[in-house]
Design a protein around this motif. Structure first.
Motif, PDB file in Angstrom:
ATOM      1  N   ASP A 283     -25.307  61.149 110.871  1.00  0.00           N
ATOM      2  CA  ASP A 283     -25.619  59.823 111.664  1.00  0.00           C
ATOM      3  C   ASP A 283     -26.130  60.172 113.011  1.00  0.00           C
ATOM      4  O   ASP A 283     -26.847  59.445 113.429  1.00  0.00           O
ATOM      5  CB  ASP A 283     -23.762  59.567 112.230  1.00  0.00           C
ATOM      6  CG  ASP A 283     -23.276  58.754 111.057  1.00  0.00           C
ATOM      7  OD1 ASP A 283     -23.726  58.313 109.981  1.00  0.00           O
ATOM      8  OD2 ASP A 283     -21.972  58.826 111.070  1.00  0.00           O
ATOM      9  N   ILE A 284     -25.800  61.306 113.615  1.00  0.00           N
ATOM     10  CA  ILE A 284     -26.397  61.769 114.574  1.00  0.00           C
ATOM     11  C   ILE A 284     -28.155  61.760 114.204  1.00  0.00           C
ATOM     12  O   ILE A 284     -29.063  61.414 115.144  1.00  0.00           O
ATOM     13  CB  ILE A 284     -26.013  63.281 115.128  1.00  0.00           C
ATOM     14  CG1 ILE A 284     -24.578  62.766 115.868  1.00  0.00           C
ATOM     15  CG2 ILE A 284     -26.733  63.839 116.330  1.00  0.00           C
ATOM     16  CD1 ILE A 284     -23.696  64.232 116.143  1.00  0.00           C
ATOM     17  N   ALA A 285     -28.389  62.479 113.316  1.00  0.00           N
ATOM     18  CA  ALA A 285     -29.866  62.678 112.765  1.00  0.00           C
ATOM     19  C   ALA A 285     -30.443  61.237 112.862  1.00  0.00           C
ATOM     20  O   ALA A 285     -31.621  61.046 113.404  1.00  0.00           O
ATOM     21  CB  ALA A 285     -30.125  63.286 111.506  1.00  0.00           C
ATOM     22  N   PHE A 286     -29.705  60.425 112.115  1.00  0.00           N
ATOM     23  CA  PHE A 286     -30.271  59.016 112.012  1.00  0.00           C
ATOM     24  C   PHE A 286     -30.611  58.405 113.341  1.00  0.00           C
ATOM     25  O   PHE A 286     -31.574  57.547 113.581  1.00  0.00           O
ATOM     26  CB  PHE A 286     -29.355  58.058 111.251  1.00  0.00           C
ATOM     27  CG  PHE A 286     -29.860  56.765 110.970  1.00  0.00           C
ATOM     28  CD1 PHE A 286     -30.753  56.157 110.394  1.00  0.00           C
ATOM     29  CD2 PHE A 286     -28.917  55.926 111.821  1.00  0.00           C
ATOM     30  CE1 PHE A 286     -31.252  54.895 110.100  1.00  0.00           C
ATOM     31  CE2 PHE A 286     -29.338  54.312 111.839  1.00  0.00           C
ATOM     32  CZ  PHE A 286     -30.522  54.178 110.906  1.00  0.00           C
ATOM     33  N   LEU A 287     -29.539  58.535 114.272  1.00  0.00           N
ATOM     34  CA  LEU A 287     -29.557  57.753 115.486  1.00  0.00           C
ATOM     35  C   LEU A 287     -30.801  58.391 116.354  1.00  0.00           C
ATOM     36  O   LEU A 287     -31.581  57.651 117.119  1.00  0.00           O
ATOM     37  CB  LEU A 287     -28.334  57.934 116.243  1.00  0.00           C
ATOM     38  CG  LEU A 287     -27.175  56.907 115.523  1.00  0.00           C
ATOM     39  CD1 LEU A 287     -25.849  57.200 116.090  1.00  0.00           C
ATOM     40  CD2 LEU A 287     -27.478  55.705 115.581  1.00  0.00           C
ATOM     41  N   ILE A 288     -30.795  59.614 116.342  1.00  0.00           N
ATOM     42  CA  ILE A 288     -31.887  60.450 116.833  1.00  0.00           C
ATOM     43  C   ILE A 288     -33.342  59.899 116.627  1.00  0.00           C
ATOM     44  O   ILE A 288     -34.211  59.690 117.487  1.00  0.00           O
ATOM     45  CB  ILE A 288     -31.956  61.923 117.154  1.00  0.00           C
ATOM     46  CG1 ILE A 288     -30.550  62.313 117.829  1.00  0.00           C
ATOM     47  CG2 ILE A 288     -33.283  62.713 117.593  1.00  0.00           C
ATOM     48  CD1 ILE A 288     -30.337  63.934 117.850  1.00  0.00           C
TER      49      ILE A 288
END
Length: 142
Positions: free
Chosen positions: A5-10
């Motif tokens: 999720d963090i990778a996608f959001l970044i």
């Protein structure tokens, strides 16, 4: 998984920043400083004088790609090359006055893009985000 999720959001934020930058850049296509060129100029401004090898390491890009970028930016009078006084085999890159002005413009455009993106956050949330980003940035330099 939270890391996904963090990778996608970044990735989404980086793309949004890129789009915001493009929307704010003035001039015709031949005058614009595109994001990849802007990254090169900003990295050079923070490391100058710098060799292509040093910039390749800083930017995590192949020297051949950066050489094309440097050639283009040199043609636009944004940087100059010179031989190192310590080792004539080394070529050093430095920003010209026009290059320094371009970096100032890039930073201002990026700043206004980020400020707009942060509008939904409260001052407290921005403070927390800044603290977390500093920790990440500092840990990635080790």
């Amino acid at each position: 998984m939270i890391e996904d999720d963090i990778a996608f959001l970044i990735d989404r934020l980086l793309r949004a920043t890129n789009l915001g930058y493009h929307a704010r850049v003035k001039g015709n296509a031949s005058e614009k400083i595109w994001p990849a060129d802007g990254l090169f100029l900003v990295a050079l401004s923070e490391a100058q004088p710098a060799t292509m090898t040093a910039l390749s390491t800083i930017l995590g890009r192949d020297k051949s790609q950066l050489t094309r970028t440097a050639n283009k930016l040199e043609d636009r009078n944004l940087l100059v090359r010179s031989s190192s006084e310590d080792d004539a085999r080394l070529t050093l890159l430095r920003l010209t006055e026009n290059g320094e002005e371009a970096v100032n413009d890039i930073r201002a455009i990026t700043r206004s893009t980020i400020i707009e993106m942060l509008e939904p956050l409260s001052k407290q949330e921005r403070t927390i985000l800044a603290s977390l980003l500093k920790r990440l940035a500092n840990s990635s330099q080790n």
